[in-house]
Design a protein around this motif. Structure first.
Motif, PDB file in Angstrom:
ATOM      1  N   ARG A   1       8.308  -1.066  -1.172  1.00 15.77           N
ATOM      2  CA  ARG A   1       7.539  -0.954   0.061  1.00 15.77           C
ATOM      3  C   ARG A   1       8.213   0.014   1.027  1.00 15.77           C
ATOM      4  N   LEU A   2       7.446   0.908   1.615  1.00 18.30           N
ATOM      5  CA  LEU A   2       7.962   1.814   2.627  1.00 18.30           C
ATOM      6  C   LEU A   2       8.384   1.003   3.853  1.00 18.30           C
ATOM      7  N   SER A   3       9.561   1.257   4.393  1.00 20.58           N
ATOM      8  CA  SER A   3      10.065   0.514   5.539  1.00 20.58           C
ATOM      9  C   SER A   3       9.568   1.136   6.839  1.00 20.58           C
ATOM     10  N   ARG A   4       9.738   0.398   7.946  1.00 26.48           N
ATOM     11  CA  ARG A   4       9.398   0.945   9.256  1.00 26.48           C
ATOM     12  C   ARG A   4      10.235   2.180   9.544  1.00 26.48           C
ATOM     13  N   GLN A   5      11.526   2.098   9.215  1.00 28.61           N
ATOM     14  CA  GLN A   5      12.394   3.238   9.459  1.00 28.61           C
ATOM     15  C   GLN A   5      11.945   4.451   8.648  1.00 28.61           C
ATOM     16  N   GLY A   6      11.518   4.203   7.410  1.00 27.22           N
ATOM     17  CA  GLY A   6      11.012   5.297   6.588  1.00 27.22           C
ATOM     18  C   GLY A   6       9.767   5.920   7.191  1.00 27.22           C
ATOM     19  N   ALA A   7       8.879   5.069   7.720  1.00 26.68           N
ATOM     20  CA  ALA A   7       7.649   5.573   8.342  1.00 26.68           C
ATOM     21  C   ALA A   7       7.971   6.375   9.603  1.00 26.68           C
TER      22      ALA A   7
ATOM     23  N   LEU B   1       0.830  -1.205   0.000  1.00 28.91           N
ATOM     24  CA  LEU B   1       0.000   0.000   0.000  1.00 28.91           C
ATOM     25  C   LEU B   1       0.860   1.250   0.000  1.00 28.91           C
ATOM     26  N   PHE B   2       1.793   1.346   0.924  1.00 31.31           N
ATOM     27  CA  PHE B   2       2.624   2.546   1.043  1.00 31.31           C
ATOM     28  C   PHE B   2       3.978   2.300   0.389  1.00 31.31           C
ATOM     29  N   LEU B   3       4.325   3.192  -0.542  1.00 28.85           N
ATOM     30  CA  LEU B   3       5.556   3.041  -1.326  1.00 28.85           C
ATOM     31  C   LEU B   3       6.560   4.124  -0.968  1.00 28.85           C
ATOM     32  N   ASN B   4       7.836   3.781  -1.144  1.00 24.27           N
ATOM     33  CA  ASN B   4       8.885   4.782  -0.968  1.00 24.27           C
ATOM     34  C   ASN B   4       9.175   5.469  -2.297  1.00 24.27           C
ATOM     35  N   ALA B   5      10.160   6.347  -2.291  1.00 23.97           N
ATOM     36  CA  ALA B   5      10.457   7.126  -3.501  1.00 23.97           C
ATOM     37  C   ALA B   5      10.974   6.260  -4.635  1.00 23.97           C
TER      38      ALA B   5
END
Length: 317
Positions: free
Chosen positions: A236-242, A228-232
């Motif tokens: 997948r967006l990571s926990r650290q990114g979140a 669902l949530f993507l990085n740049a």
């Protein structure tokens, strides 16, 4: 040392396969037991059958006191380590690796009870506004794909009480639609337990804006993922990114130092109880296995009642 390490590997495999412990819990147990193996080795102990109750007790004392290589552990961290050690010895007896359990009478320290920190609603709204524009706001050039993603992520965290790890683990298909609105989400919590949680109107609109206006742009940089949530980079967006998204929003909102990865989850639960929700309903929404875990939030609301009483009643003081 090899025999000790084999015993630890066997125990961790048991926890992963038969008990279904979460990955982060397993990693913490691995660290704790690795330190235990080092401690036993320095004493010349090369097998669990040679460990005595005094050895286990001395290990606990060392956790709280610290040494040249390890800083002192807080009571909660030391308690977790002792639980891991006790579980290892119980497993060793059942598995025939040892004839007795020297850790049976050793009790973990009782952590100090700390009330969860919840933000007042006004601070939550400041935090959400700092993450990105509201989905129905007039386009001022600030509704970039990342900003829309960040707003959707934080709206979802506060609107559902999800852990950050649960939110970044979501797939697009985990958000269900009813009457053309995405009004529920399937969250997978500790022990791979899934639960269905309603999604409020604010989070729904933020998710729709992200899915329609932002996710496709982010996805073009990747190779295709159901996340669902993507990085740049389109992955997948990571926990650290979140966590970084949350921390940056908190700093912009003037809340730096007051917001942790669990703050929105604590606020979700506290605000529900303040609004009259039953504690067992909140338990289901949070995915707590025991209502006792949820009841700590009732202490928060009771504290607020006492504060209001003290300030308002003429004979309170």
């Amino acid at each position: 040392m090899e025999a000790l390490q084999r015993a630890v590997r066997g125990y961790l495999d048991h926890l992963a396969v038969e008990r279904g412990l979460a990955r982060n819990t397993l990693l913490a147990y691995r660290r704790d037991l690795g330190r235990y193996v080092e401690f036993l080795t320095t004493r010349g102990i090369d097998g669990l059958e040679r460990v005595g109750e005094r050895d286990v007790g001395d290990f606990l004392a060392g956790l709280r006191a610290g040494d040249e290589e390890h800083p002192p552990l807080a009571a909660s961290s030391a308690a977790r380590a002792v639980v891991a050690v006790r579980g290892l010895h119980r497993f060793a007896v059942r598995d025939g690796r040892a004839g007795s359990d020297p850790a049976r009478e050793v009790r973990p320290p009782t952590p100090a009870r700390r009330l969860p920190k919840a933000l007042p609603l006004s601070d939550v709204e400041r935090l959400l506004d700092a993450a990105g524009p509201a989905p129905d706001a007039v386009d001022t050039g600030t509704d970039t794909p990342r900003a829309l993603r960040d707003r959707a992520l934080l709206e979802l965290l506060y609107g559902t009480g999800a852990r950050i790890s649960e939110a970044v683990g979501l797939a697009v298909d985990d958000v269900q639609a009813a009457d053309d609105e995405r009004d529920t989400v399937t969250l997978t919590g500790k022990g791979d337990r899934a639960r269905l949680v309603p999604v409020g109107s604010y989070a729904r609109r933020a998710l729709e804006a992200y899915l329609v206006r932002a996710r496709p742009a982010l996805a073009t940089a990747g190779r295709g993922t159901p996340a669902l949530f993507l990085n740049a980079r389109g992955g997948r967006l990571s926990r650290q990114g979140a966590w970084g998204i949350l921390g940056a929003a908190a700093e912009r909102a003037g809340l730096a130092g007051r917001v942790s990865p669990h703050t929105l989850r604590h606020s979700f639960a506290t605000h529900l109880l303040d609004g009259g929700a039953d504690v067992r309903v909140v338990q289901e929404l949070l995915g707590h296995a025991s209502v006792a875990t949820t009841q700590i939030y009732t202490l928060v609301t009771a504290e607020r009642l006492r504060e209001a009483y003290t300030l308002a009643h003429p004979r309170a003081l």
